[in-house]
Motif scaffolding. Structure first.
Motif, PDB file in Angstrom:
ATOM      1  N   THR A  46       0.830  -1.210   0.000  1.00 27.71           N
ATOM      2  CA  THR A  46       0.000   0.000   0.000  1.00 27.71           C
ATOM      3  C   THR A  46       0.864   1.259   0.000  1.00 27.71           C
ATOM      4  OG1 THR A  46      -1.816  -1.106   1.144  1.00 27.71           O
ATOM      5  CG2 THR A  46      -1.749   1.295   1.277  1.00 27.71           C
ATOM      6  N   ALA A  47       1.890   1.287   0.843  1.00 28.94           N
ATOM      7  CA  ALA A  47       2.776   2.453   0.924  1.00 28.94           C
ATOM      8  C   ALA A  47       3.491   2.692  -0.392  1.00 28.94           C
ATOM      9  CB  ALA A  47       3.788   2.250   2.053  1.00 28.94           C
ATOM     10  N   LEU A  48       4.006   1.617  -0.998  1.00 27.75           N
ATOM     11  CA  LEU A  48       4.726   1.750  -2.267  1.00 27.75           C
ATOM     12  C   LEU A  48       3.795   2.218  -3.383  1.00 27.75           C
ATOM     13  CD1 LEU A  48       7.362   1.331  -3.840  1.00 27.75           C
ATOM     14  CD2 LEU A  48       6.665  -1.045  -4.222  1.00 27.75           C
ATOM     15  N   THR A  49       2.609   1.623  -3.451  1.00 29.80           N
ATOM     16  CA  THR A  49       1.632   2.017  -4.475  1.00 29.80           C
ATOM     17  C   THR A  49       1.235   3.471  -4.314  1.00 29.80           C
ATOM     18  OG1 THR A  49       0.757  -0.245  -4.526  1.00 29.80           O
ATOM     19  CG2 THR A  49      -0.611   1.493  -5.489  1.00 29.80           C
ATOM     20  N   SER A  50       0.957   3.869  -3.079  1.00 27.21           N
ATOM     21  CA  SER A  50       0.559   5.251  -2.812  1.00 27.21           C
ATOM     22  C   SER A  50       1.648   6.226  -3.215  1.00 27.21           C
ATOM     23  CB  SER A  50       0.238   5.400  -1.319  1.00 27.21           C
ATOM     24  OG  SER A  50      -0.166   6.713  -1.022  1.00 27.21           O
ATOM     25  N   ALA A  51       2.901   5.902  -2.900  1.00 25.58           N
ATOM     26  CA  ALA A  51       4.018   6.784  -3.234  1.00 25.58           C
ATOM     27  C   ALA A  51       4.209   6.881  -4.744  1.00 25.58           C
ATOM     28  CB  ALA A  51       5.299   6.288  -2.570  1.00 25.58           C
ATOM     29  N   ILE A 114      -4.489  -7.457  -4.420  1.00 28.56           N
ATOM     30  CA  ILE A 114      -5.278  -6.486  -5.189  1.00 28.56           C
ATOM     31  C   ILE A 114      -5.888  -5.444  -4.255  1.00 28.56           C
ATOM     32  CG2 ILE A 114      -7.326  -6.188  -6.647  1.00 28.56           C
ATOM     33  CD1 ILE A 114      -6.760  -8.929  -7.844  1.00 28.56           C
ATOM     34  N   TYR A 115      -6.404  -5.902  -3.118  1.00 26.68           N
ATOM     35  CA  TYR A 115      -7.006  -4.988  -2.139  1.00 26.68           C
ATOM     36  C   TYR A 115      -5.995  -3.958  -1.658  1.00 26.68           C
ATOM     37  CZ  TYR A 115      -9.832  -3.493   1.861  1.00 26.68           C
ATOM     38  OH  TYR A 115     -10.548  -2.741   2.767  1.00 26.68           O
ATOM     39  N   THR A 116      -4.781  -4.407  -1.322  1.00 29.98           N
ATOM     40  CA  THR A 116      -3.764  -3.478  -0.808  1.00 29.98           C
ATOM     41  C   THR A 116      -3.289  -2.503  -1.879  1.00 29.98           C
ATOM     42  OG1 THR A 116      -2.018  -5.117  -1.252  1.00 29.98           O
ATOM     43  CG2 THR A 116      -2.982  -5.100   0.951  1.00 29.98           C
ATOM     44  N   ILE A 117      -3.242  -2.958  -3.137  1.00 23.72           N
ATOM     45  CA  ILE A 117      -2.859  -2.053  -4.231  1.00 23.72           C
ATOM     46  C   ILE A 117      -3.919  -0.980  -4.425  1.00 23.72           C
ATOM     47  CG2 ILE A 117      -2.524  -1.901  -6.736  1.00 23.72           C
ATOM     48  CD1 ILE A 117      -1.181  -4.646  -6.619  1.00 23.72           C
ATOM     49  N   CYS A 118      -5.184  -1.391  -4.438  1.00 21.26           N
ATOM     50  CA  CYS A 118      -6.286  -0.423  -4.609  1.00 21.26           C
ATOM     51  C   CYS A 118      -6.339   0.558  -3.454  1.00 21.26           C
ATOM     52  CB  CYS A 118      -7.617  -1.162  -4.749  1.00 21.26           C
ATOM     53  SG  CYS A 118      -7.802  -2.062  -6.295  1.00 21.26           S
ATOM     54  N   MET A 119      -6.071   0.079  -2.244  1.00 23.91           N
ATOM     55  CA  MET A 119      -6.036   0.980  -1.097  1.00 23.91           C
ATOM     56  C   MET A 119      -4.908   1.994  -1.259  1.00 23.91           C
ATOM     57  SD  MET A 119      -7.468   1.889   1.744  1.00 23.91           S
ATOM     58  CE  MET A 119      -8.442   0.495   2.344  1.00 23.91           C
ATOM     59  N   GLY A 120      -3.768   1.551  -1.775  1.00 22.51           N
ATOM     60  CA  GLY A 120      -2.659   2.464  -2.029  1.00 22.51           C
ATOM     61  C   GLY A 120      -3.028   3.548  -3.028  1.00 22.51           C
ATOM     62  N   ILE A 121      -3.774   3.164  -4.052  1.00 20.07           N
ATOM     63  CA  ILE A 121      -4.229   4.156  -5.043  1.00 20.07           C
ATOM     64  C   ILE A 121      -5.179   5.152  -4.380  1.00 20.07           C
ATOM     65  CG2 ILE A 121      -5.569   4.462  -7.164  1.00 20.07           C
ATOM     66  CD1 ILE A 121      -4.499   1.724  -8.078  1.00 20.07           C
ATOM     67  N   MET A 122      -6.095   4.650  -3.539  1.00 13.52           N
ATOM     68  CA  MET A 122      -7.036   5.532  -2.869  1.00 13.52           C
ATOM     69  C   MET A 122      -6.319   6.516  -1.941  1.00 13.52           C
ATOM     70  SD  MET A 122     -10.055   4.794  -3.948  1.00 13.52           S
ATOM     71  CE  MET A 122     -10.997   5.673  -2.725  1.00 13.52           C
ATOM     72  N   LEU A 123      -5.226   6.059  -1.301  1.00 13.36           N
ATOM     73  CA  LEU A 123      -4.494   6.908  -0.360  1.00 13.36           C
ATOM     74  C   LEU A 123      -3.449   7.780  -1.046  1.00 13.36           C
ATOM     75  CD1 LEU A 123      -3.906   4.385   2.586  1.00 13.36           C
ATOM     76  CD2 LEU A 123      -5.712   6.110   2.370  1.00 13.36           C
ATOM     77  N   SER A 124      -3.306   7.651  -2.358  1.00  9.78           N
ATOM     78  CA  SER A 124      -2.285   8.427  -3.067  1.00  9.78           C
ATOM     79  C   SER A 124      -2.527   9.929  -2.994  1.00  9.78           C
ATOM     80  CB  SER A 124      -2.216   7.985  -4.535  1.00  9.78           C
ATOM     81  OG  SER A 124      -3.450   8.242  -5.204  1.00  9.78           O
ATOM     82  N   SER A 125      -3.778  10.311  -2.787  1.00 10.71           N
ATOM     83  CA  SER A 125      -4.071  11.747  -2.660  1.00 10.71           C
ATOM     84  C   SER A 125      -3.372  12.346  -1.453  1.00 10.71           C
ATOM     85  CB  SER A 125      -5.587  11.979  -2.563  1.00 10.71           C
ATOM     86  OG  SER A 125      -6.132  11.254  -1.469  1.00 10.71           O
ATOM     87  N   THR A 136       4.795  10.823   7.686  1.00 10.83           N
ATOM     88  CA  THR A 136       5.671   9.945   8.473  1.00 10.83           C
ATOM     89  C   THR A 136       5.377  10.051   9.970  1.00 10.83           C
ATOM     90  OG1 THR A 136       7.384  11.677   8.406  1.00 10.83           O
ATOM     91  CG2 THR A 136       7.523   9.914   6.769  1.00 10.83           C
ATOM     92  N   THR A 137       5.075  11.268  10.439  1.00 14.84           N
ATOM     93  CA  THR A 137       4.703  11.444  11.847  1.00 14.84           C
ATOM     94  C   THR A 137       3.431  10.672  12.167  1.00 14.84           C
ATOM     95  OG1 THR A 137       5.705  13.657  11.912  1.00 14.84           O
ATOM     96  CG2 THR A 137       4.102  13.119  13.631  1.00 14.84           C
ATOM     97  N   SER A 138       2.463  10.753  11.279  1.00 13.61           N
ATOM     98  CA  SER A 138       1.191  10.050  11.480  1.00 13.61           C
ATOM     99  C   SER A 138       1.389   8.539  11.481  1.00 13.61           C
ATOM    100  CB  SER A 138       0.199  10.453  10.382  1.00 13.61           C
ATOM    101  OG  SER A 138      -0.035  11.842  10.394  1.00 13.61           O
ATOM    102  N   ILE A 139       2.242   8.050  10.578  1.00 11.78           N
ATOM    103  CA  ILE A 139       2.512   6.611  10.519  1.00 11.78           C
ATOM    104  C   ILE A 139       3.176   6.142  11.809  1.00 11.78           C
ATOM    105  CG2 ILE A 139       3.896   4.831   9.375  1.00 11.78           C
ATOM    106  CD1 ILE A 139       3.437   6.330   6.741  1.00 11.78           C
TER     107      ILE A 139
END
Length: 261
Positions: A46-51, A114-125, A136-139
């Motif tokens: 998820t982190a990698l996809t989002s980034a 697939i779920y984690t990839i889609c979540m990464g896309i959703m969190l990309s904003s 990073t502070t929030s994580i």
């Protein structure tokens, strides 16, 4: 008095065999290890996809069409990607909830990935519009809270009190939500305060859910199962807990940093 035979103890009073705690913890270790391994892999995906998606639509396919009309196509593409990811996310959530515990021996990793990839896309904003030090502070804060809730869940002896607490908070959230709907038309100021209350209760609710899910991990592990699909299902539940807590913490950190500025 009792005779200790290493893996079990025989009570002399009634002759009952009582298995030692160390034995059950050893038996449960593989499933717990698998669960947190899959959870870690899911969060990393998820982190990698989002980034990657955030960098792509920030530097290579900018979506801010207010600066350049030609970027409208990029904006539409990104919006379509979000909508598609949301739909796939919902489908995969049903697949994960209704297929992983059916007893199949072969591990079904595809829906989880697939779920984690889609979540990464959703969190990309978040990676596109929020500073990295805030993320990073929030994580970091989320990881500490999540670890604490998991520890409490692992050490929990009885689930009845936790279930009653979850039911009570659920009733409170529903009551506040109905009151918020009424006040949003009658008194918007009061509705805002109620909204804060609902958000706070939801945050507490998700922390309790995390404790409950970790207790479930321990319960499955104590039963002796070592199924990869069971571990995937439990990892999926903890994954959702982590993401929800992260989103709530991110909102709080954003407000705090905004006030400092």
């Amino acid at each position: 008095m009792a005779n200790n035979y290493g893996e079990y103890t025989v009570r002399e009073s009634d002759g009952k065999v009582v298995y030692n705690e160390k034995r059950s913890e050893t038996a449960s270790a593989p499933l717990i290890g698998k669960t947190f391994l899959y959870l870690t892999i899911g969060l990393l995906i998820t982190a990698l996809t989002s980034a990657v998606v955030g960098i792509l639509f920030t530097y290579f396919l900018p979506i801010d069409y207010s600066e350049n009309v030609e970027f409208v196509g990029n904006y539409v593409a990104y919006f379509g990607l979000l909508i598609g990811s949301m739909i796939v996310l919902l489908i995969m959530s049903f697949v994960l909830n209704f297929t992983l515990l059916r007893g199949n021996k072969k591990a079904n990793f595809v829906p989880f990935v697939i779920y984690t990839i889609c979540m990464g896309i959703m969190l990309s904003s978040f990676t596109m519009f929020i500073e990295w030090y805030v993320i990073t502070t929030s994580i970091g804060i989320t990881t500490l809270i999540f670890a604490l809730m998991c520890l409490i869940g692992y050490k929990a002896k009885r689930m009845s009190g936790l279930v009653i607490s979850l039911c009570g908070i659920s009733s409170g959230i529903f009551t506040l939500f109905m009151f918020w709907l009424i006040m949003s038309f009658v008194a918007p100021g009061i509705a805002t305060a109620i909204n804060i209350g609902i958000s706070s209760l939801m945050f507490i609710y998700m922390m309790l859910i995390t404790i409950f899910d970790m207790a479930m991990v321990k319960k499955f592990a104590a039963s002796g199962t070592n199924s990869s699909n069971v571990a995937l299902y439990l990892a999926y539940r903890l994954y959702v807990d982590f993401i929800y807590i992260l989103i709530r913490i991110l909102r709080i950190v954003l407000i705090l940093f905004a006030r400092r500025k």
